[in-house]
Design an enzyme around this catalytic site. Sequence first.
Site, PDB file in Angstrom:
ATOM      1  N   GLY A 179       0.822  -1.198   0.000  1.00 48.63           N
ATOM      2  CA  GLY A 179       0.000   0.000   0.000  1.00 48.63           C
ATOM      3  C   GLY A 179       0.858   1.249   0.000  1.00 48.63           C
ATOM      4  O   GLY A 179       2.087   1.200  -0.080  1.00 48.63           O
ATOM      5  N   GLU A 235       1.321   3.252   2.479  1.00 53.32           N
ATOM      6  CA  GLU A 235       1.972   3.520   3.752  1.00 53.32           C
ATOM      7  C   GLU A 235       2.628   2.298   4.368  1.00 53.32           C
ATOM      8  O   GLU A 235       3.396   2.431   5.322  1.00 53.32           O
ATOM      9  CB  GLU A 235       0.968   4.093   4.755  1.00 53.32           C
ATOM     10  CG  GLU A 235      -0.137   3.131   5.131  1.00 53.32           C
ATOM     11  CD  GLU A 235      -1.158   3.757   6.068  1.00 53.32           C
ATOM     12  OE1 GLU A 235      -1.757   3.011   6.848  1.00 53.32           O
ATOM     13  OE2 GLU A 235      -1.345   4.980   6.013  1.00 53.32           O
ATOM     14  N   VAL A 292       2.647  -5.568   3.408  1.00 48.78           N
ATOM     15  CA  VAL A 292       2.168  -6.698   4.193  1.00 48.78           C
ATOM     16  C   VAL A 292       2.825  -7.966   3.665  1.00 48.78           C
ATOM     17  O   VAL A 292       2.762  -8.266   2.474  1.00 48.78           O
ATOM     18  CB  VAL A 292       0.633  -6.817   4.128  1.00 48.78           C
ATOM     19  CG1 VAL A 292       0.156  -8.005   4.962  1.00 48.78           C
ATOM     20  CG2 VAL A 292      -0.023  -5.534   4.616  1.00 48.78           C
ATOM     21  N   LYS A 333       2.805  -6.617   9.037  1.00 47.00           N
ATOM     22  CA  LYS A 333       2.592  -5.309   8.414  1.00 47.00           C
ATOM     23  C   LYS A 333       3.753  -4.397   8.797  1.00 47.00           C
ATOM     24  O   LYS A 333       3.950  -4.092   9.978  1.00 47.00           O
ATOM     25  CB  LYS A 333       1.265  -4.708   8.876  1.00 47.00           C
ATOM     26  CG  LYS A 333       0.876  -3.425   8.145  1.00 47.00           C
ATOM     27  CD  LYS A 333      -0.533  -3.001   8.508  1.00 47.00           C
ATOM     28  CE  LYS A 333      -0.985  -1.778   7.714  1.00 47.00           C
ATOM     29  NZ  LYS A 333      -2.366  -1.368   8.042  1.00 47.00           N
ATOM     30  N   ASP A 377     -11.739   5.513   7.425  1.00 44.48           N
ATOM     31  CA  ASP A 377     -11.210   5.281   6.071  1.00 44.48           C
ATOM     32  C   ASP A 377     -11.821   4.006   5.500  1.00 44.48           C
ATOM     33  O   ASP A 377     -11.142   3.198   4.856  1.00 44.48           O
ATOM     34  CB  ASP A 377      -9.686   5.173   6.108  1.00 44.48           C
ATOM     35  CG  ASP A 377      -9.081   5.220   4.698  1.00 44.48           C
ATOM     36  OD1 ASP A 377      -9.739   5.755   3.785  1.00 44.48           O
ATOM     37  OD2 ASP A 377      -7.972   4.696   4.519  1.00 44.48           O
TER      38      ASP A 377
END
Length: 889
Positions: free
Chosen positions: A639, A641, A644, A661, A779
Amino acid sequence: VVEVGGPAGDIASRLRGRREREGAGQAMAEKAARKEKQDRLMAALVERMQKKALNEGVGGDEEDSKADSAQELRAYATPAAYPREALPNKVRVDMDREAVLLPINGHPVPFHVSTLKNCVLNEEGESLVMRINFFCPGNSSRETPRNMANLLARHENRLVFVRELTYRSRDKVGFRAAYRQVSELRKRVRQRESREEEERDLKVQQPLQRAKNVTRLQDVTMRPVISGRKSVGMLEAHTNGLRFQSTKGEALEVMYDNVAHAIFQPCQKEVMVLIHFNLKNHIMIGKKKQKDVQFLTEVVDASQNLEGARRSAYDPDEMESEERERKMRLRLNRMFRDFAQVVENTAKAAGNSWEFDTPFRELEFKGTVDKEMVSIFPTVNCLVSLTEAPFFVGDLSRIHHVHFERVNRQARYFDMSVVWNDFKEAVKTISQIEMQYLDPLQQFLTDSNITFTAGERPIAWPNVMKAVREDPYFFSSHDEHGSAQPPGWLSLSADAVAEGDDDDDGYGYDGYDDDDCAAFALNGANSSNRVRGGLARLPDGRVVSKHDGAMNARSNARALAGMRGAGNLEAHAVPNRVYNSLKQSLARETHKGVSLRGRVAAEERATADGALDANTRRLLLQMQQQGLVDALGGVVKMGKEASVLYAAGGPEAGVDYVAVKVFRTTLNEFSQRSDYVEGDARFQRTGLKRQSKRKAIGTWAEKEMRNLERARAGGLPVPRPLLQKQHVLVLSFIGDAPFPAAQLREAKLPSRAAWRECFAEVAALMRALLHRCRLVHADLSEYNILVHGGRCHLVDFGQAVDTSHPEAPEFLSRDVAQLATFFGSKGVPVPSVEELVEWVLMGADLSNTRRLKVGDPAEARELLDTRAEECRAAVAAWAAELLATLPED
């Protein structure tokens, strides 16, 4: 011509040797005389402080003086003075009396607005909830107003304090109006208190008496500026003060009787000539109070080569330019010197005795005063640094003692810490002074009758000054138990190397055994066993300073004994400088023979894309050793940020596969997400904006961990959080490893009816998250919902906030709008955003958070399974309820 090695050469060699011996003998004589005078000064200082401690005590009644200076707050003299509009069930704000009247048990009770610490308004269902926190003992901080802190010190042992009041109302319009009035009144009072605090030390100056024959300095620059970026104007000398008039029409007056020190610094090496005034009392310059004001003119030739190119030394143009600059310096120096003489004579005629000081150029030294290396000059009365702002003017008459830190034979630099006569004033440290200036500085202090000490270690001055203020035995030659100790500041030089004792380097290694070293380490770790700051007691009753050379040498050997590559040093004695050098050498890491510094180190410490930095690999190795992770696989999702990865779960994980993560340490975006963190009551004190990038990422990972724990305790289908360390978060794996579950945007449902059921399930999950966990995802979109095993699972809880967050209603509306847009694109007849938000909030009881508080793991798993079943049943019921309201296809 003198023959080398001949008679004349021998004579010259003998004469040179005799001169060197005479110079060395003179230096030793000067050092001995300086030591003798310092011993007398120190003895007199210790005796004076001992008498002061007997007469006045140490530390004084600081808290009592604070309490005595507090001004009581009173809004109304009697209840009859309450405003008529005050009702027993309304929050009323009296702007004139600066009071907030709050209903308690059917009666309006006034609280002065200064007692309010904060006020928060949240929307919970159909009502508004106002929470008001008050100042009380135990929750004050540096931001607490001075008068309120003094009031708390006065009444903390005599009164009962109200900590918090909470009110709920369905009258949203009236409640919001009251909240706005409270906020406005608090802002108004805070601004007034801040202004009063700023002007607290100010004294009213006498009116300026204009002179008939005025002496002026034209085109001078004033620092600090009155406004804008530069204040240029004219300086005038009048009968009882100076007046500066800027080209913008701004004026500043400085009275002669408010001048503590005046310094005239001609331009020699500098590019400016200046006169500086250090004031007795603060004056307002612009919007800030200042105690130093300076007037200067820069020496800049109009024909100066701006490109900085240097021509030949014999270039006629270059020689002419240098001559013009030299003449300008002489002219400006003469002009400022004449003006200073006029000001000095006028001030003496007005009854003032101060004179202009001029810096001693031969005693100049360089050091870091305030984050920048500057030139520092001694004068007759001060130590000054005036070229760069902020200015430093150290009054020699206010100096109580000077301690030189980091003084040893191999160091290139040392620090000078100045202790003021007022022990409550912070110690001023001038750092990074070259070692060549040590002797001249010590001689200058001795000539100025100021005591000094020197030591190898840096000093924790807050702890030392606390001991000076509070310990009645600090300046005594014995402690409270009668044991001998170095009196006063002599305890700081306990690690000094004895002169002429080169064989053992000044350390006596005999006298301490292993039991003594163990007791010293224990006393250093246990504050209750300390005699005072930096001192510890051994089993035989002896008191040892942390600067004791022999004890430090034994402690250093014990510390090195456990370090890889150091060998068995426990039976040896390792001096401080050897310990520091060896420790740095053992701790130094290399990458293919290159030291980890600069760009290489930055790359090694960064996690970008799928790469794992050295710190992340170390964390994963620790997790493997703990039995949480067995074998690490590849990246399953990347992603914006975090990345994983999947891994086989270890014996302590309790699951077959885990998801690791790893948040990216190269991302600057985390510090910009402070609204999600600081508005949350659980993380209000973290200060995300002020944290470093790596620490901010760790806070973000911790927030996701705690949100997942709360969601799982509420029974929601979310990943099971297993462990969080720094920027690494370990979760249970959702999917069929190594393939993760599909995101909702990737799901392929067979029909529009299936999408309708999916929409109802997701909306019910939002409702369950709010009702059962008091959380808003903030979110929630098709990217953060996984479909696995015929159910929807919610993931990515880093930005989730508590319902007490001021922006929680807005975040909830945003989540609803995003899902409505997605499911609308699938042909689902979704309600409007307002209707769906109202349905999610319907019947919510947000008065308490469901928490998991069980000690037995088996009981915890059983309780979690029970709550998961309860949540699944609730979600199914709510989904059926919502489906019934949706129109058919």
